[in-house]
Design an enzyme around this catalytic site. Sequence first.
Site, PDB file in Angstrom:
ATOM      1  N   TYR A   1      57.196  32.420  14.255  1.00  0.00           N
ATOM      2  CA  TYR A   1      58.697  32.255  13.699  1.00  0.00           C
ATOM      3  C   TYR A   1      59.714  33.301  14.084  1.00  0.00           C
ATOM      4  O   TYR A   1      59.536  34.379  14.419  1.00  0.00           O
ATOM      5  CB  TYR A   1      58.659  32.508  12.017  1.00  0.00           C
ATOM      6  CG  TYR A   1      57.740  31.438  11.429  1.00  0.00           C
ATOM      7  CD1 TYR A   1      57.627  30.035  11.604  1.00  0.00           C
ATOM      8  CD2 TYR A   1      56.627  32.031  10.801  1.00  0.00           C
ATOM      9  CE1 TYR A   1      56.644  29.422  11.161  1.00  0.00           C
ATOM     10  CE2 TYR A   1      55.605  31.134  10.098  1.00  0.00           C
ATOM     11  CZ  TYR A   1      55.772  29.895  10.507  1.00  0.00           C
ATOM     12  OH  TYR A   1      54.798  28.909   9.821  1.00  0.00           O
TER      13      TYR A   1
ATOM     14  N   HIS B   1      56.524  61.023   7.795  1.00  0.00           N
ATOM     15  CA  HIS B   1      58.100  60.776   7.635  1.00  0.00           C
ATOM     16  C   HIS B   1      58.457  60.255   8.863  1.00  0.00           C
ATOM     17  O   HIS B   1      58.422  60.883   9.836  1.00  0.00           O
ATOM     18  CB  HIS B   1      58.844  62.008   7.209  1.00  0.00           C
ATOM     19  CG  HIS B   1      60.126  61.897   6.826  1.00  0.00           C
ATOM     20  ND1 HIS B   1      61.259  61.367   7.473  1.00  0.00           N
ATOM     21  CD2 HIS B   1      60.709  62.041   5.524  1.00  0.00           C
ATOM     22  CE1 HIS B   1      62.193  61.293   6.895  1.00  0.00           C
ATOM     23  NE2 HIS B   1      62.159  61.723   5.643  1.00  0.00           N
TER      24      HIS B   1
ATOM     25  N   THR C   1      71.022  63.041   6.838  1.00  0.00           N
ATOM     26  CA  THR C   1      69.837  63.015   6.059  1.00  0.00           C
ATOM     27  C   THR C   1      69.183  61.600   6.675  1.00  0.00           C
ATOM     28  O   THR C   1      69.816  60.929   7.259  1.00  0.00           O
ATOM     29  CB  THR C   1      69.919  62.920   4.367  1.00  0.00           C
ATOM     30  OG1 THR C   1      68.723  62.914   3.951  1.00  0.00           O
ATOM     31  CG2 THR C   1      70.788  61.673   4.069  1.00  0.00           C
TER      32      THR C   1
ATOM     33  N   HIS D   1      67.010   9.414  -9.492  1.00  0.00           N
ATOM     34  CA  HIS D   1      65.860   9.262 -10.100  1.00  0.00           C
ATOM     35  C   HIS D   1      64.752   8.537  -9.397  1.00  0.00           C
ATOM     36  O   HIS D   1      63.605   8.027  -9.818  1.00  0.00           O
ATOM     37  CB  HIS D   1      65.787   8.710 -11.587  1.00  0.00           C
ATOM     38  CG  HIS D   1      66.900   9.417 -12.220  1.00  0.00           C
ATOM     39  ND1 HIS D   1      66.403  10.671 -13.002  1.00  0.00           N
ATOM     40  CD2 HIS D   1      68.163   9.093 -12.693  1.00  0.00           C
ATOM     41  CE1 HIS D   1      67.740  10.798 -13.886  1.00  0.00           C
ATOM     42  NE2 HIS D   1      68.778  10.222 -13.445  1.00  0.00           N
TER      43      HIS D   1
ATOM     44  N   SER E   1      48.210  13.943  12.837  1.00  0.00           N
ATOM     45  CA  SER E   1      46.998  14.389  11.911  1.00  0.00           C
ATOM     46  C   SER E   1      45.790  14.342  13.326  1.00  0.00           C
ATOM     47  O   SER E   1      45.813  14.042  14.031  1.00  0.00           O
ATOM     48  CB  SER E   1      46.691  13.025  11.131  1.00  0.00           C
ATOM     49  OG  SER E   1      45.395  13.246  10.604  1.00  0.00           O
TER      50      SER E   1
ATOM     51  N   LYS F   1      49.300   8.716  12.306  1.00  0.00           N
ATOM     52  CA  LYS F   1      50.476   9.687  11.663  1.00  0.00           C
ATOM     53  C   LYS F   1      51.520  10.017  12.217  1.00  0.00           C
ATOM     54  O   LYS F   1      51.443  10.722  13.552  1.00  0.00           O
ATOM     55  CB  LYS F   1      49.577  10.822  10.793  1.00  0.00           C
ATOM     56  CG  LYS F   1      48.667  10.287   9.776  1.00  0.00           C
ATOM     57  CD  LYS F   1      49.423   9.493   8.778  1.00  0.00           C
ATOM     58  CE  LYS F   1      50.278  10.501   8.070  1.00  0.00           C
ATOM     59  NZ  LYS F   1      49.294  11.614   6.945  1.00  0.00           N
ATOM     60  N   ARG F   2      52.679  10.184  11.615  1.00  0.00           N
ATOM     61  CA  ARG F   2      54.060  10.606  12.105  1.00  0.00           C
ATOM     62  C   ARG F   2      54.781  11.651  11.380  1.00  0.00           C
ATOM     63  O   ARG F   2      55.457  11.258  10.451  1.00  0.00           O
ATOM     64  CB  ARG F   2      54.941   9.896  12.707  1.00  0.00           C
ATOM     65  CG  ARG F   2      56.314  10.101  13.331  1.00  0.00           C
ATOM     66  CD  ARG F   2      57.141   9.244  13.883  1.00  0.00           C
ATOM     67  NE  ARG F   2      58.345   9.676  14.436  1.00  0.00           N
ATOM     68  CZ  ARG F   2      59.318   9.231  15.303  1.00  0.00           C
ATOM     69  NH1 ARG F   2      58.811   8.049  15.548  1.00  0.00           N
ATOM     70  NH2 ARG F   2      60.562   9.817  15.510  1.00  0.00           N
ATOM     71  N   ASN F   3      54.037  12.813  10.884  1.00  0.00           N
ATOM     72  CA  ASN F   3      54.348  13.558   9.596  1.00  0.00           C
ATOM     73  C   ASN F   3      55.741  14.246   9.958  1.00  0.00           C
ATOM     74  O   ASN F   3      55.868  14.815  10.916  1.00  0.00           O
ATOM     75  CB  ASN F   3      53.274  14.338   9.372  1.00  0.00           C
ATOM     76  CG  ASN F   3      51.982  13.983   9.054  1.00  0.00           C
ATOM     77  OD1 ASN F   3      51.938  12.787   8.564  1.00  0.00           O
ATOM     78  ND2 ASN F   3      50.748  14.623   9.515  1.00  0.00           N
TER      79      ASN F   3
ATOM     80  N   GLU G   1      61.568  46.774   1.530  1.00  0.00           N
ATOM     81  CA  GLU G   1      62.547  46.477   2.410  1.00  0.00           C
ATOM     82  C   GLU G   1      61.927  46.342   3.653  1.00  0.00           C
ATOM     83  O   GLU G   1      62.847  45.624   4.592  1.00  0.00           O
ATOM     84  CB  GLU G   1      63.758  47.379   2.174  1.00  0.00           C
ATOM     85  CG  GLU G   1      64.488  47.397   1.338  1.00  0.00           C
ATOM     86  CD  GLU G   1      65.714  48.331   1.015  1.00  0.00           C
ATOM     87  OE1 GLU G   1      66.462  48.130   0.237  1.00  0.00           O
ATOM     88  OE2 GLU G   1      65.907  49.006   1.986  1.00  0.00           O
ATOM     89  N   ARG G   2      61.331  47.186   4.232  1.00  0.00           N
ATOM     90  CA  ARG G   2      60.281  46.842   5.531  1.00  0.00           C
ATOM     91  C   ARG G   2      59.909  45.608   5.762  1.00  0.00           C
ATOM     92  O   ARG G   2      59.742  44.880   6.808  1.00  0.00           O
ATOM     93  CB  ARG G   2      59.154  47.792   5.705  1.00  0.00           C
ATOM     94  CG  ARG G   2      59.663  49.133   5.929  1.00  0.00           C
ATOM     95  CD  ARG G   2      58.395  50.122   5.968  1.00  0.00           C
ATOM     96  NE  ARG G   2      58.664  51.532   5.887  1.00  0.00           N
ATOM     97  CZ  ARG G   2      59.087  52.202   7.124  1.00  0.00           C
ATOM     98  NH1 ARG G   2      58.932  51.798   8.285  1.00  0.00           N
ATOM     99  NH2 ARG G   2      59.065  53.525   7.282  1.00  0.00           N
TER     100      ARG G   2
END
Length: 450
Positions: A11, A77, A102, A150, A275, A281-283, A322-323
Amino acid sequence: MNINPIDEGRYGSLEMRRLFSKKFKYQTYIEIEKELVIALFEAGEIARHDVDIIIQKAEHYDPDLKAISDIESSTRHEVAAVIKHFSSLCGEAGKYVHFGATSSDILDTTTAIQLKKASTLLERLLTELCELACNHAFEHQDLIMIGRTHGQQALPITLGFKFANWADELSRHLIRFRQIKSRLFVGKLAGAVGASAAIETDDISIESRVMQRLGITAGNISTQIVHRDRIAEFICFSALLASSLDNIATEIRNLQRTEIDELREPFGLAHQIGSSTMPHKRNPVLCENICSLARLLRGMVIPAMENMVSWHERDLANSANERFIIPQACLLLEEILQKAVTIFKDISINRDSIERNLREFGQKYMAEAVMLELIKHGVDRQVAYHELRSLSHLQDSDEFEMLVKNNLLITNTLSISIIEELLKPKNYIGHCAEKAILVAQNVLNEIKNG
């Protein structure tokens, strides 16, 4: 050993992954340190000779990740390890590296720089996606299809109208993205607790000058960290955009179902496999990936919001997660956008299925048009509604046109020629085409005028 699929390269683009690599991060640390030293020299705090050495070493800095890791194993650190490694390359001048700063100054400013560069990639993809949606809105403004609510047939619309809705929603995200930039690309160089006490100069503009040279801005004020509402806003924005793309992908997935088969995402007919065991299949795997990654991205909102809470002027409760959430939010959002662009570029439109689905159930979806015309001709609304409801729910209601033409209430009120016109979907799409054109043009103008 790679564990995370992002590390495996599954990704995110190479460029986005580079922005969050250790090498880029450490080089950015030192770029910030260099600009701080220059600003201190300009304020008369450091000699030219020392500054020149630091600049020269910084501009050619290629971090030795193994050496830094070894240092960190004892310092425990990360920033201190990088500073120690770089300072050792600068000789006596190394004592001025990190002068008055810092670790949060370096970390949070680096994050701002990463997010700015990442946002350039993200905005480019979002803009392209908006333009593609507009192109489809123009091209298919008159292509009539059934609208559904719906999961049931409702009223006819046009495919261009559907794409225009998507374009409009995506353009709101583009506007949001542009609005949050000034709040997101914010760094700091104010030292411990944010008071700038360690920088012994009356020049309060040092922080803002350094940020300007780095291509970002300094906040009005900070504690030891940049306030986390800024990052939380970005993560929330990312989740909002991902959710809109999830919605679009879900719709395309539904319209690709075998029994509907109106839209299909791109599929490599030469080699792609749907698949491992079912050859036919054509997913809709691209759409499914979008939906799956959007779920993961939405889950990052909670830690981002909780990171806004800090003990006093700073604690470390935000740091570890956060990493994960900052780079992953950028990488996953880019991946989702890229897949959406791929789909919109080469989406297949099955006109035969669209036409078949308009005919298949006897055009019961035109009942509202007939009902409203009866009302216009004096029939009580409740009477007209229940008459059309009864016809629509008959066992043989697939012959809806025949049932309408044989109904005495209707034929005593409306002529056969009027009934035939009322049952044509093209006569009951309202302003779908006009809205598709108007919205698409407005979105393109918004992109242009930015």
